[in-house]
Design a protein around this motif. Structure first.
Motif, PDB file in Angstrom:
ATOM      1  N   HIS A 143       0.843  -1.192   0.000  1.00  0.00           N
ATOM      2  CA  HIS A 143       0.000   0.000   0.000  1.00  0.00           C
ATOM      3  C   HIS A 143       0.880   1.244   0.000  1.00  0.00           C
ATOM      4  O   HIS A 143       1.978   1.232   0.549  1.00  0.00           O
ATOM      5  N   SER A 144       0.392   2.292  -0.597  1.00  0.00           N
ATOM      6  CA  SER A 144       1.063   3.588  -0.496  1.00  0.00           C
ATOM      7  C   SER A 144       0.273   4.444   0.488  1.00  0.00           C
ATOM      8  O   SER A 144      -0.951   4.363   0.546  1.00  0.00           O
ATOM      9  N   ALA A 145       0.982   5.224   1.283  1.00  0.00           N
ATOM     10  CA  ALA A 145       0.336   6.071   2.285  1.00  0.00           C
ATOM     11  C   ALA A 145       1.221   7.285   2.539  1.00  0.00           C
ATOM     12  O   ALA A 145       2.433   7.245   2.310  1.00  0.00           O
ATOM     13  N   ARG A 146       0.601   8.347   3.015  1.00  0.00           N
ATOM     14  CA  ARG A 146       1.369   9.567   3.272  1.00  0.00           C
ATOM     15  C   ARG A 146       2.305   9.367   4.462  1.00  0.00           C
ATOM     16  O   ARG A 146       2.037   8.584   5.370  1.00  0.00           O
ATOM     17  N   VAL A 147       3.416  10.060   4.414  1.00  0.00           N
ATOM     18  CA  VAL A 147       4.398  10.001   5.497  1.00  0.00           C
ATOM     19  C   VAL A 147       4.009  11.043   6.543  1.00  0.00           C
ATOM     20  O   VAL A 147       4.089  12.242   6.313  1.00  0.00           O
ATOM     21  N   THR A 148       3.574  10.560   7.698  1.00  0.00           N
ATOM     22  CA  THR A 148       3.205  11.445   8.801  1.00  0.00           C
ATOM     23  C   THR A 148       4.353  11.510   9.808  1.00  0.00           C
ATOM     24  O   THR A 148       5.406  10.884   9.628  1.00  0.00           O
ATOM     25  N   GLY A 149       4.126  12.240  10.893  1.00  0.00           N
ATOM     26  CA  GLY A 149       5.155  12.388  11.902  1.00  0.00           C
ATOM     27  C   GLY A 149       5.622  11.074  12.482  1.00  0.00           C
ATOM     28  O   GLY A 149       6.811  10.873  12.736  1.00  0.00           O
ATOM     29  N   ILE A 150       4.700  10.136  12.698  1.00  0.00           N
ATOM     30  CA  ILE A 150       5.090   8.871  13.326  1.00  0.00           C
ATOM     31  C   ILE A 150       5.977   8.052  12.396  1.00  0.00           C
ATOM     32  O   ILE A 150       6.902   7.356  12.850  1.00  0.00           O
ATOM     33  N   VAL A 151       5.748   8.114  11.098  1.00  0.00           N
ATOM     34  CA  VAL A 151       6.608   7.399  10.157  1.00  0.00           C
ATOM     35  C   VAL A 151       8.013   7.988  10.179  1.00  0.00           C
ATOM     36  O   VAL A 151       9.014   7.266  10.202  1.00  0.00           O
ATOM     37  N   ASN A 324      14.422  22.608  13.037  1.00  0.00           N
ATOM     38  CA  ASN A 324      13.276  22.295  13.888  1.00  0.00           C
ATOM     39  C   ASN A 324      12.594  21.070  13.280  1.00  0.00           C
ATOM     40  O   ASN A 324      11.636  21.176  12.522  1.00  0.00           O
ATOM     41  N   LEU A 325      13.138  19.907  13.611  1.00  0.00           N
ATOM     42  CA  LEU A 325      12.644  18.640  13.063  1.00  0.00           C
ATOM     43  C   LEU A 325      11.623  18.079  14.038  1.00  0.00           C
ATOM     44  O   LEU A 325      11.863  17.083  14.730  1.00  0.00           O
ATOM     45  N   ALA A 326      10.471  18.731  14.075  1.00  0.00           N
ATOM     46  CA  ALA A 326       9.470  18.477  15.120  1.00  0.00           C
ATOM     47  C   ALA A 326       8.488  17.389  14.735  1.00  0.00           C
ATOM     48  O   ALA A 326       7.290  17.497  14.986  1.00  0.00           O
ATOM     49  N   TYR A 327       8.972  16.304  14.134  1.00  0.00           N
ATOM     50  CA  TYR A 327       8.086  15.221  13.728  1.00  0.00           C
ATOM     51  C   TYR A 327       7.368  14.598  14.927  1.00  0.00           C
ATOM     52  O   TYR A 327       6.223  14.155  14.813  1.00  0.00           O
ATOM     53  N   HIS A 328       8.044  14.563  16.073  1.00  0.00           N
ATOM     54  CA  HIS A 328       7.470  13.946  17.277  1.00  0.00           C
ATOM     55  C   HIS A 328       6.305  14.747  17.844  1.00  0.00           C
ATOM     56  O   HIS A 328       5.581  14.259  18.708  1.00  0.00           O
ATOM     57  N   ARG A 329       6.122  15.979  17.386  1.00  0.00           N
ATOM     58  CA  ARG A 329       5.015  16.821  17.861  1.00  0.00           C
ATOM     59  C   ARG A 329       3.764  16.653  16.999  1.00  0.00           C
ATOM     60  O   ARG A 329       2.695  17.130  17.382  1.00  0.00           O
ATOM     61  N   VAL A 330       3.900  16.026  15.844  1.00  0.00           N
ATOM     62  CA  VAL A 330       2.762  15.874  14.918  1.00  0.00           C
ATOM     63  C   VAL A 330       2.700  14.432  14.440  1.00  0.00           C
ATOM     64  O   VAL A 330       2.726  14.169  13.233  1.00  0.00           O
ATOM     65  N   LEU A 331       2.586  13.495  15.344  1.00  0.00           N
ATOM     66  CA  LEU A 331       2.677  12.077  14.990  1.00  0.00           C
ATOM     67  C   LEU A 331       1.640  11.650  13.967  1.00  0.00           C
ATOM     68  O   LEU A 331       1.911  10.794  13.120  1.00  0.00           O
ATOM     69  N   ASN A 332       0.438  12.222  14.031  1.00  0.00           N
ATOM     70  CA  ASN A 332      -0.638  11.777  13.153  1.00  0.00           C
ATOM     71  C   ASN A 332      -0.934  12.754  12.025  1.00  0.00           C
ATOM     72  O   ASN A 332      -1.932  12.600  11.324  1.00  0.00           O
ATOM     73  N   ASP A 333      -0.079  13.737  11.849  1.00  0.00           N
ATOM     74  CA  ASP A 333      -0.320  14.763  10.833  1.00  0.00           C
ATOM     75  C   ASP A 333       0.864  14.845   9.868  1.00  0.00           C
ATOM     76  O   ASP A 333       1.917  14.238  10.069  1.00  0.00           O
ATOM     77  N   ASP A 334       0.654  15.631   8.803  1.00  0.00           N
ATOM     78  CA  ASP A 334       1.750  15.900   7.876  1.00  0.00           C
ATOM     79  C   ASP A 334       2.851  16.638   8.628  1.00  0.00           C
ATOM     80  O   ASP A 334       2.581  17.480   9.485  1.00  0.00           O
ATOM     81  N   MET A 335       4.101  16.327   8.281  1.00  0.00           N
ATOM     82  CA  MET A 335       5.207  16.944   9.002  1.00  0.00           C
ATOM     83  C   MET A 335       5.914  17.952   8.130  1.00  0.00           C
ATOM     84  O   MET A 335       5.704  18.022   6.925  1.00  0.00           O
ATOM     85  N   MET A 336       6.740  18.747   8.783  1.00  0.00           N
ATOM     86  CA  MET A 336       7.501  19.769   8.081  1.00  0.00           C
ATOM     87  C   MET A 336       8.965  19.678   8.492  1.00  0.00           C
ATOM     88  O   MET A 336       9.271  19.535   9.675  1.00  0.00           O
ATOM     89  N   THR A 337       9.844  19.745   7.499  1.00  0.00           N
ATOM     90  CA  THR A 337      11.276  19.821   7.770  1.00  0.00           C
ATOM     91  C   THR A 337      11.698  21.269   7.608  1.00  0.00           C
ATOM     92  O   THR A 337      11.548  21.844   6.530  1.00  0.00           O
TER      93      THR A 337
END
Length: 543
Positions: A143-151, A324-337
């Motif tokens: 399956h293809s899926a979007r890369v969220t914070g948890i990924v 500010n690699l804040a992926y851990h703050r948005v585990l279920n959402d789109d992330m920003m680098t």
């Protein structure tokens, strides 16, 4: 003239003639190998394109070493081999690799605890399992899926460990620090920095193993591009409630740059024999200002400028990356680098001002290592999908394979009974999901055909536009500014000889003023003129 067996080989390899082209096997075969042959040139073009696609996916470190046998997928990591029948994609392998690397017994002991008391890695594991349950509807099917914070957090950590293991070594004390809640944050950010540097084309030199589990795992990085050696320091702001930190060892300050200067001072206080490369992560909320630019960037740059002018010791220099690699703050959402580089005490790196395009390009080449790091930072949350660097649309989907430049095909349904033709050029029209194919038939007549392109193929094309069609060709781009036009033209015209460049420059000014410049400098002069013409709408770019 006869070449002596012990003389340097004329091919330029640096070996003696008897150990190179003078060997009997080479004498027998060298006459039949020539890059002037169209079939050989096509194979070389194809191999270069494949390698560029692989490097786009995997970075500039060691390639993934993997093969399949008897329904088992094997992956070699340094001197260890892993295998499974379940792995269909490289992320499948990463999911098992992190469990084995961190020790299943340790992981199971953590899972037995209440969720809020588990190590942050096992809290991520719980969130990642929930993510998989939501995105994988049919077990065993890709399956293809979007890369969220948890990924980015969980698989990102797995990929960090893999890259360090495969390219350098995975030290026992690093794993101890990673599993220790008090040292987890520091070890995690160091792994992110190691990932970025390996993918950007650096060889890492780690410190020797020690028994001090709390000691920083600092390292040196040597650029494969320039040969320069850098002393690397990585620091992340500790925030209460994140990464296992509490009020005792974490801040509640909402100011994202509250600890930036103390971290910088601590890094500069350590002696360094190499050029300094400092990474400081703000560990802050993802808040955006105008034009979707993170709100902290202007404040961070202003504070670094103030530090540079009033507090920096004379003669001290450092390349500083504020992230500010804040992926851990948005585990279920789109992330920003988000990251910004700054040349502390380095006046010709990433400083504002007006200059010629050729001068901006010259500065970029001087500091090319930092530009490679910046590009790798933006790619950090992305992982290879396939094991061999092939395109996902061809390895995992049922879409028709690409039509390759230089190949001859039979195109069914064209004209009366079909058409045989050799592909000479291709272009993707993204808005129409079509590829336009230019070809020459057996009679020498040119044709242009149109074919649909699938969503998966279009995604692969966007990821690798210059190499997608089996030969490296600068693809059309929607450029944002003059410098992007200039760099694109540098790629388009890079094959022009010095004589051709001087001939073209002679139409614009007295070439005696530039005839002693290098090929790259002449190319920059010409592309600067062409950029001005493109901006004015007065030239058609062609090779």
């Amino acid at each position: 003239m006869k070449i002596g067996r012990n003389q340097p080989c004329p091919c330029g390899s640096g070996k003696k003639h008897k150990n190179c082209c003078g060997r009997p096997l080479n004498r027998a075969t060298s006459a039949t190998f020539s890059t002037d042959r169209p079939d050989i040139a096509k194979l070389i073009d194809r191999r270069r394109a494949e390698e560029q696609i692989r490097e786009d996916q995997q970075g500039l470190g060691r390639p993934i070493i993997a093969f399949k046998a008897n329904d088992q997928q094997f992956v070699a990591v340094a001197n260890t081999v892993f295998w499974s029948k379940k792995w269909k994609t490289f992320p499948d392998f990463l999911g098992d690799y992190i469990k084995q690397t961190l020790d299943p017994k340790w992981g199971n002991a953590e899972i037995a605890k209440p969720l809020c008391e588990r190590h942050p890695i096992l809290q991520w594991y719980d969130a990642y399992c929930r993510y998989q349950n939501e995105t994988i509807k049919t077990p065993g099917v890709v399956h293809s899926a979007r890369v969220t914070g948890i990924v980015a957090c969980y698989l990102g950590l797995a990929y960090n460990l893999y890259l360090l293991h495969h390219n350098v070594e995975l030290q026992t004390r690093l794993l101890k620090r990673l599993k220790d809640p008090g040292n987890f944050q520091g070890a995690y950010f160091e792994l992110i920095v190691a990932n970025v540097l390996i993918r950007a084309g650096f060889t890492l030199k780690l410190e020797a193993e020690t028994d001090g589990a709390s000691k920083h795992c600092e390292f040196a990085a040597v650029s494969k591009t320039t040969g320069k050696r850098y002393w690397v320091e990585a620091k992340m702001r500790a925030v209460s409630g994140l990464f296992g930190k509490t009020n005792k060892d974490g801040t509640n300050d909402k100011n994202p740059i509250s600890h930036m200067i103390p971290h910088l001072n601590a890094a500069l206080a350590k002696p360094a024999t190499d050029e300094r490369l400092i990474f400081i992560d703000l560990n802050s909320d993802v808040s955006l200002g105008k034009d979707t630019i993170p709100s902290w960037i202007d404040r961070a740059i202003a504070r670094l400028k103030q530090y540079e002018s009033k507090e920096l010791s004379t003669g001290t220099q450092a390349y500083v990356f504020i992230t500010n690699l804040a992926y851990h703050r948005v585990l279920n959402d789109d992330m920003m680098t988000a990251a910004v580089p700054f040349g502390l005490g380095i006046q010709d790196f990433n400083k504002p001002g007006y200059m010629r395009l050729s001068e901006a390009w010259r500065r970029k080449q001087k500091h090319i290592d930092m530009f490679n790091i910046s590009a790798a930072l933006l790619k950090y949350p992305h992982f290879p999908v396939t094991f061999d660097g092939s395109l996902p649309s061809e390895s995992l989907d049922s879409a028709l394979p690409r039509v390759m430049i230089g190949e001859t095909y039979f195109f069914e349904g064209v004209g009366d009974g079909g058409l045989v033709g050799t592909v000479t050029a291709e272009n993707v029209i993204e808005s129409q999901c079509e590829v336009h194919v230019g070809l020459t038939d057996q009679g020498g007549t040119g044709h242009i055909l149109r074919f649909p392109i699938s969503a998966a193929q279009l995604a692969d094309y966007k990821a690798h536009p210059d190499a997608y069609f089996g030969a490296i060709r600068p693809a059309p781009r929607n450029v944002k500014d003059k410098f992007e036009i200039f760099e694109w033209l540098m790629q388009v015209y890079k094959e022009l000889s010095t004589a051709e460049l001087l001939e073209r420059l002679a139409k614009h000014f007295n070439v005696d003023t530039v005839k002693n410049k290098s090929h790259s400098e002449l190319l920059a002069e010409y592309c600067e003129i062409m950029t001005a013409s493109v901006e004015a709408g007065g030239v058609r770019v062609q090779q």
